[in-house]
Design an enzyme around this catalytic site. Structure first.
Site, mmCIF file in Angstrom:
data_model
loop_
_atom_site.group_PDB
_atom_site.id
_atom_site.type_symbol
_atom_site.label_atom_id
_atom_site.label_comp_id
_atom_site.label_asym_id
_atom_site.label_seq_id
_atom_site.Cartn_x
_atom_site.Cartn_y
_atom_site.Cartn_z
ATOM 1 N N ASP A 5 -63.501 110.771 -76.318
ATOM 2 C CA ASP A 5 -61.982 110.725 -77.139
ATOM 3 C C ASP A 5 -61.679 109.217 -77.221
ATOM 4 O O ASP A 5 -60.496 109.189 -77.717
ATOM 5 C CB ASP A 5 -60.950 111.327 -75.968
ATOM 6 C CG ASP A 5 -60.768 110.727 -74.320
ATOM 7 O OD1 ASP A 5 -61.742 110.269 -74.058
ATOM 8 O OD2 ASP A 5 -59.647 111.149 -73.978
ATOM 9 N N ASP A 29 -57.816 103.786 -70.672
ATOM 10 C CA ASP A 29 -57.522 104.703 -69.456
ATOM 11 C C ASP A 29 -57.515 104.047 -68.016
ATOM 12 O O ASP A 29 -58.602 103.455 -67.747
ATOM 13 C CB ASP A 29 -58.718 106.122 -69.508
ATOM 14 C CG ASP A 29 -58.299 106.934 -70.672
ATOM 15 O OD1 ASP A 29 -57.493 106.271 -71.386
ATOM 16 O OD2 ASP A 29 -59.185 107.588 -70.665
#
Length: 309
Positions: free
Chosen positions: A65, A213
Site C-alpha cells: 500500500d 507506518d
C-alpha cells in the site's frame, strides 16, 4: 517556503475517495514524493499536482500500500519522455525489494538511481541541481512490525539577516553582497570573507515530518521536535484499539496526537486511515482531546509553510 500536498490518505485498501499513501513536497520548483501507493497518479491529478518532474521518491517501507503505484508512475514518466535522472531512496533492502517493480516497469527514457540514504542526511543541492542549499532531508528509523521502515524529516534552514554595515566595514563591494547572502564566501584581495562575517544569527527555518507506518516510538518524537507540520499515520480511530494498533506497528488517533504533543509540533495531520473508517472526523475528538491542533487529512489537502517574519 514549502508546499505540502496530501495525495493519498488510505491504508491497505483504496476506496473511492481515498487513494493509498502518498505525500508531495514542493520547494522552489523542485519536489519529493513520499511513498507511492495505489491510486497516486489519479489522486495527484485531482489535487492539481504534477508528478512528472519529481526529483526524488522517498519510500518509508516496502509494503504494497506504499509502493504499488510506483511501476505505473515510472512508466508514465517514460511515456512523457522524461530525461532527467530520477532518484529513489528507502530503508535497507531497497534494490532487492524494488526489483519486481522495475521488471514490471520495463525500459525507461530516463535513468533511475537508487540511493542508500546517508546517515547524516542528504543535502539536496549536492545531489540535484537547482535545490536550495538550505534544503536537507534526513531519515529516522520507525517501528513497523519488525520490517525495515523509516520516516523523513525535511528542513529548510534560514540564514541570519544580512548586515550591510558590517560588509562595508570589511570593504566588500556592493555587487558581491548577494554572493555572501547566498551563503558563499568571496575572495577580497588576500582575504577570504565568510558569510558568517556579514550575517546575523541564523533565523528559524521550516521543518516537515512524514512518519510513514509506525507504532509510537522515541525516534519519531526526537525527529519531529518543534516541526511546523507532521503528517502522521493514524490507522485506528478508537482509543480502545491501542493494543491492536501496537501489535501491527500502527497508531490510534490518540497515540498520533500524543506523539505530536510530546514533540511540540505546530500542527498535526492524521492520515493512513483504515478502510473500516468511513468518516475519520467521527474519531477526531479522540485526537484533539490530547493535541488540539490536529486535522483529519483528506486526499488533495494542501498547505504552504512560510518563514516567520
Amino acid at each position: 517556503m514549502i508546499e505540502i500536498t496530501l495525495i493519498g490518505t488510505g491504508a491497505l485498501l483504496p476506496i473511492p475517495d481515498r487513494a493509498l499513501t502518498a505525500v508531495f513536497l514542493n520547494c522552489g520548483g523542485h519536489s519529493i514524493l513520499f511513498d507511492c501507493g495505489e491510486g497516486t497518479q489519479s489522486a495527484a491529478r485531482k489535487a492539481g499536482v504534477s508528478l512528472m518532474k519529481t526529483d526524488l521518491i522517498a519510500l518509508t517501507h516496502y509494503h504494497g500500500d506504499h509502493i504499488f503505484g510506483l511501476s505505473g508512475l515510472l512508466q508514465t514518466m517514460s511515456c512523457m519522455e522524461r530525461t532527467e535522472t530520477l532518484y529513489i531512496t528507502g530503508p535497507e533492502g531497497l534494490k532487492e525489494e524494488l526489483e519486481p517493480i522495475f521488471k514490471l516497469t520495463g525500459w525507461t527514457s530516463y535513468e533511475i538511481k537508487l540511493l542508500e540514504f546517508p546517515s547524516d542526511g542528504l543535502q539536496l543541492s549536492e545531489l540535484i541541481k537547482g535545490w536550495a542549499t538550505e534544503a536537507k532531508l534526513t531519515a529516522f528509523k520507525t517501528d513497523h512490525r519488525r520490517v525495515a521502515s523509516q520516516g523523513y524529516c525535511f528542513t529548510l534552514s534560514r540564514a541570519g539577516k544580512f548586515l550591510p554595515q558590517r560588509a562595508k566595514e570589511l570593504g566588500v563591494p556592493v555587487n558581491q553582497w548577494g554572493i555572501l547572502q547566498k551563503g558563499k564566501s568571496i575572495q577580497l584581495g588576500d582575504a577570504v570573507i565568510l558569510p558568517e562575517q556579514v550575517l546575523g544569527e541564523p533565523r528559524k527555518g521550516l521543518k516537515f515530518i512524514f512518519t510513514g507506518d509506525t507504532a509510537p516510538c522515541e525516534n519519531l518524537i526526537a525527529a519531529a521536535k518543534d516541526a511546523d507540520l507532521m503528517i502522521c499515520e493514524a490507522t485506528f480511530g478508537e482509543n480502545e484499539q491501542a493494543e491492536t494498533a501496537n501489535r501491527h506497528g500502527h497508531m490510534t488517533f490518540a497515540q498520533a496526537a500524543e506523539s505530536a504533543k510530546k514533540a511540540a509540533v505546530k500542527q498535526l495531520w492524521l492520515a493512513h486511515f483504515s478502510q473500516m473508517i468511513a468518516d475519520p472526523k467521527e474519531y477526531l475528538p479522540n485526537a484533539t482531546a490530547v493535541f488540539e491542533n490536529t486535522i483529519c487529512g483528506k486526499d488533495g489537502m494542501s498547505t504552504t509553510l512560510r518563514f516567520e517574519n
